[in-house]
Scaffold this motif. Structure first.
Motif, PDB file in Angstrom:
ATOM      1  N   VAL A   1       0.853  -1.194   0.000  1.00 31.60           N
ATOM      2  CA  VAL A   1       0.000   0.000   0.000  1.00 31.60           C
ATOM      3  C   VAL A   1       0.889   1.244   0.000  1.00 31.60           C
ATOM      4  O   VAL A   1       2.013   1.204   0.512  1.00 31.60           O
ATOM      5  CB  VAL A   1      -0.945  -0.011   1.230  1.00 31.60           C
ATOM      6  N   ALA A   2       0.387   2.287  -0.625  1.00 28.26           N
ATOM      7  CA  ALA A   2       1.082   3.580  -0.560  1.00 28.26           C
ATOM      8  C   ALA A   2       0.336   4.476   0.422  1.00 28.26           C
ATOM      9  O   ALA A   2      -0.890   4.553   0.391  1.00 28.26           O
ATOM     10  CB  ALA A   2       1.120   4.225  -1.937  1.00 28.26           C
ATOM     11  N   VAL A   3       1.101   5.132   1.307  1.00 28.80           N
ATOM     12  CA  VAL A   3       0.495   6.027   2.304  1.00 28.80           C
ATOM     13  C   VAL A   3       1.046   7.430   2.092  1.00 28.80           C
ATOM     14  O   VAL A   3       2.263   7.628   2.050  1.00 28.80           O
ATOM     15  CB  VAL A   3       0.820   5.555   3.742  1.00 28.80           C
ATOM     16  N   CYS A   4       0.133   8.378   1.942  1.00 26.88           N
ATOM     17  CA  CYS A   4       0.549   9.780   1.854  1.00 26.88           C
ATOM     18  C   CYS A   4      -0.099  10.581   2.969  1.00 26.88           C
ATOM     19  O   CYS A   4      -1.329  10.673   3.050  1.00 26.88           O
ATOM     20  CB  CYS A   4       0.161  10.371   0.501  1.00 26.88           C
ATOM     21  N   LEU A   5       0.719  11.124   3.858  1.00 23.83           N
ATOM     22  CA  LEU A   5       0.213  12.069   4.857  1.00 23.83           C
ATOM     23  C   LEU A   5       0.334  13.459   4.247  1.00 23.83           C
ATOM     24  O   LEU A   5       1.413  13.863   3.809  1.00 23.83           O
ATOM     25  CB  LEU A   5       1.040  11.982   6.141  1.00 23.83           C
TER      26      LEU A   5
ATOM     27  N   PRO B   1      -7.153  10.466  -4.985  1.00 23.90           N
ATOM     28  CA  PRO B   1      -8.407  10.995  -4.429  1.00 23.90           C
ATOM     29  C   PRO B   1      -8.368  11.244  -2.926  1.00 23.90           C
ATOM     30  O   PRO B   1      -7.621  10.603  -2.180  1.00 23.90           O
ATOM     31  CB  PRO B   1      -9.432   9.899  -4.748  1.00 23.90           C
ATOM     32  N   VAL B   2      -9.198  12.193  -2.527  1.00 24.50           N
ATOM     33  CA  VAL B   2      -9.373  12.554  -1.125  1.00 24.50           C
ATOM     34  C   VAL B   2     -10.804  12.264  -0.732  1.00 24.50           C
ATOM     35  O   VAL B   2     -11.602  11.790  -1.539  1.00 24.50           O
ATOM     36  CB  VAL B   2      -9.064  14.049  -0.917  1.00 24.50           C
ATOM     37  N   ASN B   3     -11.117  12.561   0.525  1.00 28.91           N
ATOM     38  CA  ASN B   3     -12.452  12.289   1.032  1.00 28.91           C
ATOM     39  C   ASN B   3     -12.637  13.055   2.330  1.00 28.91           C
ATOM     40  O   ASN B   3     -11.723  13.128   3.145  1.00 28.91           O
ATOM     41  CB  ASN B   3     -12.583  10.783   1.289  1.00 28.91           C
ATOM     42  N   TRP B   4     -13.834  13.612   2.528  1.00 29.61           N
ATOM     43  CA  TRP B   4     -14.062  14.363   3.774  1.00 29.61           C
ATOM     44  C   TRP B   4     -13.959  13.464   5.001  1.00 29.61           C
ATOM     45  O   TRP B   4     -13.754  13.946   6.114  1.00 29.61           O
ATOM     46  CB  TRP B   4     -15.429  15.057   3.743  1.00 29.61           C
ATOM     47  N   ILE B   5     -14.123  12.160   4.813  1.00 30.56           N
ATOM     48  CA  ILE B   5     -13.951  11.244   5.951  1.00 30.56           C
ATOM     49  C   ILE B   5     -12.490  11.217   6.398  1.00 30.56           C
ATOM     50  O   ILE B   5     -12.192  11.052   7.575  1.00 30.56           O
ATOM     51  CB  ILE B   5     -14.409   9.813   5.569  1.00 30.56           C
TER      52      ILE B   5
ATOM     53  N   LEU C   1      -4.300  10.796   3.417  1.00 27.07           N
ATOM     54  CA  LEU C   1      -4.912  11.442   4.576  1.00 27.07           C
ATOM     55  C   LEU C   1      -4.657  12.947   4.512  1.00 27.07           C
ATOM     56  O   LEU C   1      -3.521  13.375   4.308  1.00 27.07           O
ATOM     57  CB  LEU C   1      -4.301  10.846   5.851  1.00 27.07           C
ATOM     58  N   THR C   2      -5.723  13.724   4.652  1.00 31.01           N
ATOM     59  CA  THR C   2      -5.614  15.187   4.615  1.00 31.01           C
ATOM     60  C   THR C   2      -5.743  15.766   6.024  1.00 31.01           C
ATOM     61  O   THR C   2      -6.736  15.506   6.706  1.00 31.01           O
ATOM     62  CB  THR C   2      -6.724  15.791   3.736  1.00 31.01           C
ATOM     63  N   MET C   3      -4.745  16.516   6.429  1.00 28.31           N
ATOM     64  CA  MET C   3      -4.787  17.124   7.761  1.00 28.31           C
ATOM     65  C   MET C   3      -4.412  18.603   7.662  1.00 28.31           C
ATOM     66  O   MET C   3      -3.994  19.074   6.607  1.00 28.31           O
ATOM     67  CB  MET C   3      -3.830  16.386   8.700  1.00 28.31           C
ATOM     68  N   HIS C   4      -4.595  19.316   8.748  1.00 30.01           N
ATOM     69  CA  HIS C   4      -4.295  20.744   8.788  1.00 30.01           C
ATOM     70  C   HIS C   4      -3.366  21.037   9.953  1.00 30.01           C
ATOM     71  O   HIS C   4      -3.611  20.555  11.064  1.00 30.01           O
ATOM     72  CB  HIS C   4      -5.587  21.553   8.929  1.00 30.01           C
TER      73      HIS C   4
END
Lengths: 237, 325
Positions: free
Chosen positions: B64-68, B229-233, B271-274
């Motif tokens: 799997v590829a993981v992108c933070l 792709p991203v997702n609000w979840i 995963l999208t974070m702020h």
């Protein structure tokens, strides 16, 4: 940035669009995209975080300082907007009649001091709150504006100064001590607020959120002598 | 339930105000009810997902590829509205002053690369941010000029001006021209994908049609832009839509459950974070726990979105894509 304000703004905007522009494109309110670097800096530089002010050591070698703060607005903001709806006012009355005494008892039990930022009008309608806090002899009282007003919407330095002076005067008179700390009413500060706090001789503010440790406040790039901020945070609310 | 409550509140809000303004109550817009099949297809088919682009195998046999990824919006959103709110600016400063330093410490501890999608104005106001990112395995991508909403701008020339400016400013600070885009608020105009192609970007990370990499079709034609792709979840709201605090522990548990399926399916975990949210003191430990969990599994490739997209691009040229060709 996607907080309740954003949701409310989206709802209001949405409702407004639906109401007034049956066939128009959604409104585009994005003036900032055309601002120059200088304009952008000017718009964001009034109040900024300066140097960190966490001491090397807290009193008696303590590792951390803990401040429990309570914002006693009750229904002050309702008064500010001229709203006297009866049931809503009872919600504020709960704060004075039930909530505060219960909190004060718990704090007494555990011998914990706390800070109460009080809107003056909340004190005026439930004056026993202030006398009760004072009676416990361990707590601090700070300002929360005259009536938890919105200083940005007020947008008037003279009027804001009058309200701040009245608020501090009222608390000084009823609590027997001039307040040294302020929390922005409605958790907001206008472009004038920091300057007014400095002018009025306040020692600290507790409204800003740039760090999670105490820091010096810069007003137009200059340290506001004496004023530091005890940071607050949505998460810690 | 919270969402349901919010929706009800919003609907009531939408209904109440116009009905007060216009007693006839004719303001609710539902033009689509009268669209023909052709009109429906035209509206929906402008931008679509093309073929899937998950490679048969990730580098070094990873599963799997993981992108933070992190979006330092800072106070750009507020400035775009022309809003000088002092407290808002202070919250916007939390990311450069507190969030990013704390975050980088954590990423360094586990040697994790990450992608940062930075509104150009955030970089302009805090130029030290990208200088700091240059010291580690971090990618800088565009996130609008000032976190604008291109949909309401609805002007191709103006959108191109903002996109070009953003690429130029980030290139100047980063020393390389960004190759990836994340649209502000995951909102696009009808022009955006065409403009990303014109800007010759390698990939986008704003769309939500799949949870694995895919090609983007513009009016039925392959664009060659890789979508991650991203997702609000898979996002970390500061407060939920109704103003309540999300439970950071449950949020990270959701991320972990999502990762588990990505791992099983051998695709992508984006995963999208702020930096004003996840690095808060009450949340950072949960990100650390998630990283430790993912690192405990064999065959997890942590990478920047750029490295993931580049690998995919290379695989498309050598028959290394698993899905529909």
């Amino acid at each position: 940035m996607r907080g309740p304000a954003a949701v409310i703004a989206a709802m209001v905007t949405g409702a407004w669009i639906a109401a007034v522009s049956a066939q128009q494109q959604p409104a585009d309110n994005q003036p900032g995209r055309k601002w120059s670097e200088e304009q952008l800096r000017q718009a964001s530089s009034a109040v900024r975080a300066g140097r960190k002010l966490t001491p090397k050591s807290w009193p008696n070698g303590a590792r951390v300082a803990v401040a429990l703060t309570f914002t006693l607005n009750n229904t002050a903001n309702n008064f500010a907007v001229g709203d006297s709806a009866v049931v809503q006012l009872t919600g504020g009355e709960f704060g004075g009649r039930v909530g505060l005494p219960r909190v004060l008892d718990v704090l007494d039990q555990h011998d914990v001091p706390a800070t109460f930022f009080i809107a003056a009008t909340a004190g005026i309608v439930d004056p026993e709150m202030i006398s009760d806090i004072v009676k416990r002899r361990r707590h601090e009282i700070g300002t929360l504006g005259w009536s938890d007003e919105n200083p940005i919407a007020l947008n008037n330095a003279v009027e804001e100064e009058r309200l701040l002076a009245n608020a501090a005067g009222y608390l000084a008179k009823t609590a027997g001590k001039k307040p040294v700390g302020a929390r922005g009413p409605s958790n907001l500060l206008s472009l004038y607020t920091m300057g007014l706090l400095k002018k009025a001789g306040f020692m600290y503010d507790s409204t800003l959120q740039a760090m999670d440790e105490p820091y010096e406040v810069l007003l137009n790039g200059q340290p506001v002598e004496v004023i530091m901020t005890v940071t607050v945070n949505f998460t810690l609310n | 339930m919270r969402h349901a409550v919010l929706i009800v509140a919003a609907v009531v809000g939408f209904w109440l105000l116009p009905s007060l303004a216009e007693p006839q109550g004719t303001a609710v817009q539902q033009p689509g009810l009268k669209w023909s099949e052709d009109q429906l297809k035209k509206a929906a088919h402008h931008v679509r997902a093309g073929r899937t682009l998950t490679p048969k195998v990730w580098p070094n046999g990873a599963r799997v590829a993981v992108c933070l990824s992190f979006d330092p919006d800072d106070f750009s959103i507020q400035l775009n509205r022309g809003d000088t709110n002092v407290v808002g600016v202070s919250l916007g400063e939390y990311a450069p002053l507190t969030g990013i330093p704390r975050l980088l410490k954590l990423l360094q501890k586990y040697n994790i690369p990450a992608s940062f999608y930075i509104p150009a104005v955030s970089a302009m106001m805090h130029p030290e941010m990208i200088q700091e990112l240059k010291k580690g395995p971090y990618e800088v991508g565009i996130h609008g000029w000032i976190h604008e909403n291109p949909e309401t701008i609805n002007d191709e020339a103006e959108e191109w001006r903002l996109t070009s400016q953003a690429l130029d400013l980030l290139e100047k600070q980063w020393g390389r021209r960004p190759v990836g885009n994340r649209n502000p608020s995951w909102t696009m105009s009808q022009y955006t994908i065409g403009l990303l192609k014109k800007a010759n970007l390698l990939y986008d990370t704003s769309l939500q049609a799949m949870d694995q990499p895919h090609d983007i079709l513009l009016d039925g034609q392959s664009t060659g832009i890789i979508e991650l792709p991203v997702n609000w979840i898979l996002d970390d709201p500061l407060v939920g839509p109704t103003g309540q605090l999300p439970q950071p522990r449950l949020l990270m548990k959701t991320f972990q459950d999502d990762f588990d399926v990505a791992y099983k399916e051998g695709t992508l975990f984006m995963l999208t974070m702020h930096p004003h949210t996840t690095p808060q003191r009450s949340r950072i430990k949960y990100l650390e726990e998630l990283i430790v969990y993912m690192k405990s599994k064999p065959g997890v490739w942590f990478a920047t979105a750029e490295d993931i997209a580049k690998y995919i691009k290379q695989q498309t040229q050598t028959g290394g894509i698993a899905g529909s060709q």
